[in-house]
Design a protein around this motif. Structure first.
Motif, PDB file in Angstrom:
ATOM      1  N   TYR A 313       0.825  -1.211   0.000  1.00 26.98           N
ATOM      2  CA  TYR A 313       0.000   0.000   0.000  1.00 26.98           C
ATOM      3  C   TYR A 313       0.860   1.263   0.000  1.00 26.98           C
ATOM      4  O   TYR A 313       0.587   2.205  -0.744  1.00 26.98           O
ATOM      5  CB  TYR A 313      -0.939   0.006   1.214  1.00 26.98           C
ATOM      6  N   GLN A 314       1.904   1.289   0.821  1.00 27.15           N
ATOM      7  CA  GLN A 314       2.781   2.480   0.882  1.00 27.15           C
ATOM      8  C   GLN A 314       3.389   2.772  -0.492  1.00 27.15           C
ATOM      9  O   GLN A 314       3.459   3.920  -0.920  1.00 27.15           O
ATOM     10  CB  GLN A 314       3.919   2.297   1.910  1.00 27.15           C
ATOM     11  N   ARG A 315       3.800   1.707  -1.186  1.00 31.19           N
ATOM     12  CA  ARG A 315       4.362   1.885  -2.546  1.00 31.19           C
ATOM     13  C   ARG A 315       3.291   2.447  -3.482  1.00 31.19           C
ATOM     14  O   ARG A 315       3.564   3.336  -4.278  1.00 31.19           O
ATOM     15  CB  ARG A 315       4.890   0.549  -3.094  1.00 31.19           C
ATOM     16  N   TYR A 316       2.082   1.906  -3.356  1.00 25.20           N
ATOM     17  CA  TYR A 316       0.981   2.379  -4.220  1.00 25.20           C
ATOM     18  C   TYR A 316       0.725   3.868  -3.986  1.00 25.20           C
ATOM     19  O   TYR A 316       0.534   4.637  -4.928  1.00 25.20           O
ATOM     20  CB  TYR A 316      -0.317   1.582  -3.967  1.00 25.20           C
ATOM     21  N   GLU A 317       0.746   4.285  -2.712  1.00 26.87           N
ATOM     22  CA  GLU A 317       0.472   5.695  -2.386  1.00 26.87           C
ATOM     23  C   GLU A 317       1.505   6.611  -3.052  1.00 26.87           C
ATOM     24  O   GLU A 317       1.155   7.637  -3.648  1.00 26.87           O
ATOM     25  CB  GLU A 317       0.482   5.909  -0.870  1.00 26.87           C
ATOM     26  N   GLU A 318       2.766   6.223  -2.986  1.00 28.61           N
ATOM     27  CA  GLU A 318       3.820   7.043  -3.615  1.00 28.61           C
ATOM     28  C   GLU A 318       3.633   7.112  -5.124  1.00 28.61           C
ATOM     29  O   GLU A 318       3.746   8.185  -5.736  1.00 28.61           O
ATOM     30  CB  GLU A 318       5.202   6.468  -3.279  1.00 28.61           C
ATOM     31  N   GLU A 319       3.337   5.965  -5.740  1.00 28.27           N
ATOM     32  CA  GLU A 319       3.145   5.923  -7.206  1.00 28.27           C
ATOM     33  C   GLU A 319       1.934   6.770  -7.609  1.00 28.27           C
ATOM     34  O   GLU A 319       1.964   7.476  -8.618  1.00 28.27           O
ATOM     35  CB  GLU A 319       2.932   4.480  -7.674  1.00 28.27           C
TER      36      GLU A 319
END
Length: 352
Positions: A313-319
């Motif tokens: 999820y954290q990666r998705y938020e940054e992307e």
């Protein structure tokens, strides 16, 4: 709204709050109504006060916030500001209408830290009619405050269209996740994104900005289409974040107890997890997802933990934030970027 000097020194959030009591009085006053309706108007007052305030008010405040970016200060007369606040409350009423009905459909228990309206002992399924009252209030306010404005028909069409799109999204959501009928093959990312677009993005993101655009005299279809591109990305992220908080948020902060797992919801977490699971994990998910007992919910959460869903999820938020910045650069050619960036600040990294 009282003394004009006081009005000038109040923030938009304070002006917005101050407007609510006036609108409740306006919607429930007796002088132009059949006296027999006194009880029903008393009920409307209760429904309005219990269900409309209390949220984050981002949607409603985004109308005046966006209008301030679109018009020079000289055009922001007291009347213009007041109409923007009223239209903002109309969006909050639309939200309240959806939530009262949605909580019944989902069998939810709490909303904004209080019992759901239908859960109050004397209310029950009468809450269905109460949700209609909230919707009807929107059009009374728009007629009373905006009827003589050049954008009145645009606003009527906008609210009608957005309500219909949201109801289509809700239908798709309900059909994808019927309680007691667990079929995870329905849970695809394509279907998830369609549900989010129609159920959330139209009314939570496009509606407040589009309303401000019409109020500022921007009715060109291309400009509205450009705004949609950007706002739909934000709406998608917002819902994904909501799904994440349903599982990982603190109920003391979010004001609600997450039930997506036991409600068999087509949430971002389950759809994304299915894309990275092995066959054994999928079998476990099918065994425990959508079951209304604590042990099953815990098993699903253990699967999410094994798949490191918080990190995914954290990666998705940054992307998503990077994608949003690119969309703003590509599509907001004639619109102030600040409209979209102000929205983004409110939603990225939120905890509730």
């Amino acid at each position: 709204m009282g003394d004009s000097t006081a009005v000038r020194t109040m923030s938009d959030a304070q002006l917005f709050e101050a407007q609510f009591d006036e609108l409740v009085t306006e919607l429930t006053k007796r002088d132009y109504q059949d006296p027999v309706l006194a009880d029903a108007l008393g009920r409307l007052r209760e429904v309005l006060i219990y269900n409309t305030p209390g949220g984050k008010r981002n949607r409603g405040l985004s109308v005046i916030g966006s209008l301030r970016e679109l018009l020079p200060p000289s055009q922001l007369t007291q009347d213009t500001v007041q109409r923007a606040l009223v239209v903002g409350w109309c969006i909050e009423l639309l939200q309240a209408f959806f939530l009262v009905a949605d909580d019944i459909m989902d069998g939810s228990v709490t909303r904004r830290g209080n019992p759901c309206w239908y859960k109050k002992r004397e209310i029950g399924l009468d809450a269905i009619n109460d949700s209609f009252l909230l919707e009807g209030a929107i059009y009374r306010l728009l007629r009373r405050h905006c009827r003589d404005q050049p954008y009145y028909v645009h606003l009527l069409e906008l609210f009608n269209e957005v309500a219909f799109q949201t109801e289509l999204g809700q239908a798709l959501d309900l059909m994808t996740s019927p309680p007691g009928n667990i079929d995870l093959s329905r849970f695809t990312m394509e279907r998830y994104k369609a549900i989010v677009k129609y159920k959330t993005s139209f009314y939570s993101f496009y509606l407040p900005v589009a309303a401000a655009m019409y109020m500022a005299g921007i009715s060109c279809e291309q400009e509205h289409s450009n705004a949609k591109h950007i706002l739909f990305e934000m709406g998608e992220f917002f819902q994904i974040q909501d799904d994440y908080l349903d599982c990982y948020g603190d109920p003391a902060v979010t004001g609600k107890i997450g039930t997506d797992i036991q409600d068999n919801k087509c949430s971002w977490l389950v759809v994304t997890a299915m894309g990275i699971m092995n066959a054994e994990q999928k079998a476990k998910l099918e065994e425990f997802y959508g079951r209304n007992d604590d042990a099953s919910v815990e098993k699903v959460k253990e699967l999410y933990q094994a798949l490191q869903m918080p990190e995914v999820y954290q990666r998705y938020e940054e992307e998503s934030y990077l994608r949003l910045q690119k969309l703003i650069a590509d599509h907001a050619k004639n619109l102030p970027h600040s409209i979209f960036l102000n929205f983004a600040k409110k939603i990225y990294n939120r905890k509730k």
